[in-house]
Design a protein around this motif. Structure first.
Motif: not given
Length: 322
Positions: A38, A40-41, A44-45, A48, A131, A140
């Motif tokens: 998890q 990279e998620n 990224l979150e 953001r 990102d 990407y």
């Protein structure tokens, strides 16, 4: 040898896989697949959310990646805080204006909860740099991972960063010391598509430029006058400055078109169009956004391989060594 494959939708997405020499085999696009899938998620979150509150975060994170890799290689030494016995890179003159370290801290704290002592701070910066380019509709690429964090950070070494006033010869020499070529120089300069600069980095082009010219004659005159309004002399607003591209909310090749029009904000930007060694590449990228995307992705992977260390650590907190 690099191999590319493409998938087109509303934005151009580029997947990049690099076959590295054996000496660089410690880096792998799937490095965390088993130990922290998890990762990279989470990064990224975090990016953001931070970017919603501060639109300058993407530019700051991308600049942070460059400034990290250009000193001791991509080892997160730029994140270390100074101590009573040592002044660290982030407090060196070129890095005083670096911001948004808190974003990396936030991502690291979440990763430590999900996968303790697993994801290096150096990899967080590298993934985050990708990102912030992807988020505004850029491109990407697969980030190669497995970097370790360094334990040394010295402010006096920041003198080796390329200055915004460098000419092309100086820029080529600076990039060559990191194993990066002329194409990499022009492609990575395209990161300024989402860049922001304070007046101090370009005001010398606007006031008393030379004995013959008050304003740098390579600048578009109307553009220069607009910049002078934002950066008067004397300037009491330390936060005043200008985005390096008129479409800074999106990642595209407009930066090169502006350089061709004499609207490069930094002297080092405009110099790329004034030198025969780089002019043709600027023109090629301005004409073909897809070509720019491909070359930028390849150069970012190449930059991410600079100075990768095998004997470092995975810091628990990015600001301090373990």
């Amino acid at each position: 040898m690099a191999s590319f494959s493409f998938r087109m939708n509303s934005h151009t997405i580029i997947f990049l896989i690099i076959a590295l020499p054996r000496s660089m085999a410690i880096l792998d696009a799937h490095y965390y697949d088993q130990t922290c899938p998890q990762a990279e998620n989470i990064i990224l979150e975090t990016l953001r959310n931070a970017s919603l509150y501060d639109p300058k975060v993407p530019a700051r994170i991308l600049r942070m990646f460059f400034h990290d890799c250009f000193i001791r290689g991509c080892d997160a030494s730029v994140l270390l805080d100074s101590t009573p016995r040592n002044k660290a890179e982030k407090d060196g003159p070129p890095n005083i204006s670096l911001r948004s370290f808190y974003v990396i801290d936030d991502a690291k704290a979440k990763l430590e909860m999900a996968c303790p002592r697993t994801v290096s701070c150096a990899d967080i910066i590298a993934i985050a740099a990708r990102d912030v380019v992807t988020m505004p509709g850029g491109l990407y690429w697969n980030v190669l991972k497995g970097r370790k964090d360094g334990r040394v950070s010295k402010a006096n070494e920041t003198i080796n960063l390329p200055a915004p006033s460098f000419n092309v010869t100086q820029l080529i020499q600076s990039f060559a010391k990191r194993g990066l070529g002329v194409k990499d120089l022009v492609a990575l300069s395209g990161g300024h598509a989402i860049g922001f600069s304070h007046c101090s980095s370009f005001e010398a082009r606007l006031h008393n430029f030379s004995s013959a010219h008050d304003i740098d004659p390579t600048m578009d005159s109307e553009f220069a006058l607009n910049l002078r309004k934002k950066c008067p002399k004397p300037n009491k607003d330390r936060n005043a400055g200008e985005f390096l591209d008129s479409t800074s909310s999106s990642f595209d090749n407009n930066y090169y078109k502006r350089v061709m029009a004499g609207k490069g904000v930094l002297g080092s930007d405009q110099a790329l169009y004034g030198d025969y060694r780089t002019r043709w590449i600027v023109e090629a990228f301005a004409k073909d956004g897809g070509l720019f995307f491909r070359e930028f992705a390849a150069s970012m992977v190449k930059l991410g391989n600079v100075g990768v260390i095998e004997d470092g650590e995975v810091r628990v907190k990015c600001r301090v060594v373990n």
